[in-house]
Structures are given as C-alpha cells and as structure tokens.
Design a protein around this motif. Structure first.
Motif, PDB file in Angstrom:
ATOM      1  N   SER A  70       0.828  -1.217   0.000  1.00 14.88           N
ATOM      2  CA  SER A  70       0.000   0.000   0.000  1.00 14.88           C
ATOM      3  C   SER A  70       0.857   1.260   0.000  1.00 14.88           C
ATOM      4  O   SER A  70       0.502   2.264  -0.623  1.00 14.88           O
ATOM      5  CB  SER A  70      -0.921   0.003   1.228  1.00 14.88           C
ATOM      6  OG  SER A  70      -1.828  -1.069   1.187  1.00 14.88           O
ATOM      7  N   LEU A  71       1.996   1.188   0.685  1.00 13.77           N
ATOM      8  CA  LEU A  71       2.892   2.343   0.721  1.00 13.77           C
ATOM      9  C   LEU A  71       3.472   2.617  -0.661  1.00 13.77           C
ATOM     10  O   LEU A  71       3.558   3.776  -1.096  1.00 13.77           O
ATOM     11  CB  LEU A  71       4.018   2.102   1.725  1.00 13.77           C
ATOM     12  CG  LEU A  71       5.000   3.261   1.923  1.00 13.77           C
ATOM     13  CD1 LEU A  71       4.283   4.495   2.473  1.00 13.77           C
ATOM     14  CD2 LEU A  71       6.144   2.850   2.853  1.00 13.77           C
ATOM     15  N   ALA A  72       3.866   1.564  -1.370  1.00 13.47           N
ATOM     16  CA  ALA A  72       4.382   1.740  -2.736  1.00 13.47           C
ATOM     17  C   ALA A  72       3.299   2.319  -3.642  1.00 13.47           C
ATOM     18  O   ALA A  72       3.570   3.179  -4.495  1.00 13.47           O
ATOM     19  CB  ALA A  72       4.882   0.408  -3.285  1.00 13.47           C
ATOM     20  N   THR A  73       2.059   1.881  -3.457  1.00 11.86           N
ATOM     21  CA  THR A  73       0.943   2.407  -4.243  1.00 11.86           C
ATOM     22  C   THR A  73       0.731   3.892  -3.952  1.00 11.86           C
ATOM     23  O   THR A  73       0.460   4.689  -4.863  1.00 11.86           O
ATOM     24  CB  THR A  73      -0.346   1.620  -3.934  1.00 11.86           C
ATOM     25  OG1 THR A  73      -0.145   0.238  -4.256  1.00 11.86           O
ATOM     26  CG2 THR A  73      -1.521   2.158  -4.731  1.00 11.86           C
ATOM     27  N   LEU A  74       0.849   4.266  -2.687  1.00 16.70           N
ATOM     28  CA  LEU A  74       0.719   5.680  -2.314  1.00 16.70           C
ATOM     29  C   LEU A  74       1.792   6.523  -3.012  1.00 16.70           C
ATOM     30  O   LEU A  74       1.509   7.602  -3.542  1.00 16.70           O
ATOM     31  CB  LEU A  74       0.842   5.821  -0.795  1.00 16.70           C
ATOM     32  CG  LEU A  74       0.739   7.230  -0.192  1.00 16.70           C
ATOM     33  CD1 LEU A  74       0.182   7.151   1.229  1.00 16.70           C
ATOM     34  CD2 LEU A  74       2.100   7.940  -0.148  1.00 16.70           C
ATOM     35  N   VAL A 157      -0.806   4.123   6.488  1.00 16.65           N
ATOM     36  CA  VAL A 157      -0.699   4.470   5.068  1.00 16.65           C
ATOM     37  C   VAL A 157      -1.965   5.161   4.585  1.00 16.65           C
ATOM     38  O   VAL A 157      -1.910   6.143   3.831  1.00 16.65           O
ATOM     39  CB  VAL A 157      -0.408   3.213   4.222  1.00 16.65           C
ATOM     40  CG1 VAL A 157      -0.387   3.568   2.735  1.00 16.65           C
ATOM     41  CG2 VAL A 157       0.920   2.580   4.626  1.00 16.65           C
ATOM     42  N   ALA A 158      -3.123   4.669   5.041  1.00 17.09           N
ATOM     43  CA  ALA A 158      -4.393   5.297   4.655  1.00 17.09           C
ATOM     44  C   ALA A 158      -4.452   6.736   5.147  1.00 17.09           C
ATOM     45  O   ALA A 158      -4.923   7.631   4.436  1.00 17.09           O
ATOM     46  CB  ALA A 158      -5.560   4.488   5.211  1.00 17.09           C
ATOM     47  N   GLY A 159      -3.967   6.980   6.356  1.00 14.08           N
ATOM     48  CA  GLY A 159      -3.944   8.339   6.877  1.00 14.08           C
ATOM     49  C   GLY A 159      -2.977   9.229   6.118  1.00 14.08           C
ATOM     50  O   GLY A 159      -3.276  10.398   5.829  1.00 14.08           O
TER      51      GLY A 159
END
Length: 234
Positions: A70-74, A157-159
């Motif tokens: 998810s971090l890479a996607t961000l 990551v969502a935050g």
C-alpha cells in the motif's frame, strides 16, 4: 547507441510539433521525423528513452506485507510512477534469505524522487509500527501483536494518503511505463501481498491510532530537505 543529444533534440522537436503555430509545428515535426528515420527510431523508442528506474530496499522478503504494498501504491500516486516488486535470493550458510526491493519507473526524474520518498516513508512507518507494538501488553500472543501491528501500519498508510495530491498519468505515459517494465522483466505476474488474517474487535484501536499517526505525515515537506533524514511528523 543513439547519442543523448540526438534523443533530446528529437524530444524537443516532438514537443514543438504540438505548437499552436501551424508553421512552427510543421517544421518541428518534419525535423523529428527526419532524425527518427536517420537513426531508425520509432515514437515508442523516444518515449521509452524518457523512462528511468530507481530501486528502494523494502523491509520485506520474498513477499511484502500488505502495508508496504500500500505504501508503494501511495508513492506511485503521489509521483506518477509505477513500481515493480523484485525479490532476490541470497544464500547465508545453508539458509536462503530473500531480499525485497521496489523498482520505481517514471519519467522526468520521477523515479528517483519516488524511490527516495518510499525509503523515507518506510523508515517512519516501521518506526511508528514498532513504537505502537512496544506499548502493547506484553502478555498478548505474538500472533496478536503482529496482527495489530499490521493493522496499525495499514491504517497509517491510509492516513498518510490524505496529504497527497494524486498525479494523473496520461495514457501515453502509462503505456510507456508498462512497455519499459515488460522490456526489462518480460511478462509480470500480479503481486499478492502478505496479510495477517481478519481483524478482531479489540484490533480496531490499532486502526484508529495508525490512521491518526499517518495523517501527520507531510511527504512533500520531507523530500525537499537537503539531506536524507527520517520523515518528521507535524
């Protein structure tokens, strides 16, 4: 090998061919076409020449946890890049250890910034996750500690996503990045990140704390610092 100055000249001519001045655009397009014909280049060759890649070490092995995916996607969303996960086996005695990396692909220098941003964010995320876990009751099971740590990290990551403005890639840029990835790695398979099972009732406190911590992240402030320091909060 085509000299860089020729590639840059063709790129400039192609850019000028989009000019509102029809005469100027026509001249630029003819110059670009002549150079491409002389050096045996296609438009895709020119586009691919603008793509670069930079790698960032992932704190993971053969398969990354979902929060690092998810971090890479961000990061991709923030800088208009695409990321490929690469895992390399290393022999240590009789054991095989897998070393994970993210390869960020982008144009106009975006890949280098994205790789750096990922490393900065990952350091802070891992640090915050460990700090959260250290505050948990020591009597809880290891599996529960890991599950809550992962829940905290995913919410973090969502935050953090709230503070970014997504970059919209043009269809041509997306096609170029995908073609570059295929040229380097062949047909890529879908990544199935590791996850630690379903959340339970008491795990949702980890979600709330992780989300609040992630909302404090200021990505663009961090990457503008002259030295590679850990990302600060606030």
């Amino acid at each position: 090998m085509i000299p860089d100055r020729i590639m840059r000249k063709i790129e400039r001519c192609l850019a000028l061919s989009q000019s509102a001045n029809a005469h100027e655009a026509g001249i630029a397009l003819r110059q670009a076409q002549q150079l491409m014909q002389r050096y045996g280049l296609s438009e895709q060759d020119i586009t691919l020449a603008s793509v670069t890649d930079h790698t960032a070490t992932a704190q993971a092995g053969k398969t990354p946890p979902r929060y690092l995916n998810s971090l890479a996607t961000l990061v991709n969303s923030a800088f208009g890049t695409q990321a490929v996960y690469l895992a390399t086996p290393q022999l240590s005695g009789t054991q095989v250890r897998w070393i994970g990396q993210w390869q960020f692909l982008g144009t106009d220098g975006a890949s280098q910034v994205a790789a750096y941003a990922y490393e900065v964010l990952q350091r802070q995320l891992i640090r915050d996750r460990q700090a959260y876990q250290s505050g948990l009751n020591r009597r809880i099971k290891r599996a529960t500690r890991i599950r809550r740590g992962d829940a905290f990290a995913e919410a973090w990551v969502a935050g953090a996503r709230e503070s970014i403005v997504p970059v919209e890639l043009s269809p041509a840029a997306t096609e170029a990045l995908e073609a570059y990835a295929q040229r380097q790695h062949g047909e890529l398979s879908s990544l199935s990140p590791r996850q630690r099972g379903q959340l339970r009732h008491h795990d949702y406190q980890a979600v709330h704390q992780g989300y609040d911590a992630g909302r404090q992240v200021r990505l663009h402030d961090a990457i503008q610092t002259p030295e590679r320091e850990a990302l600060g909060h606030g």
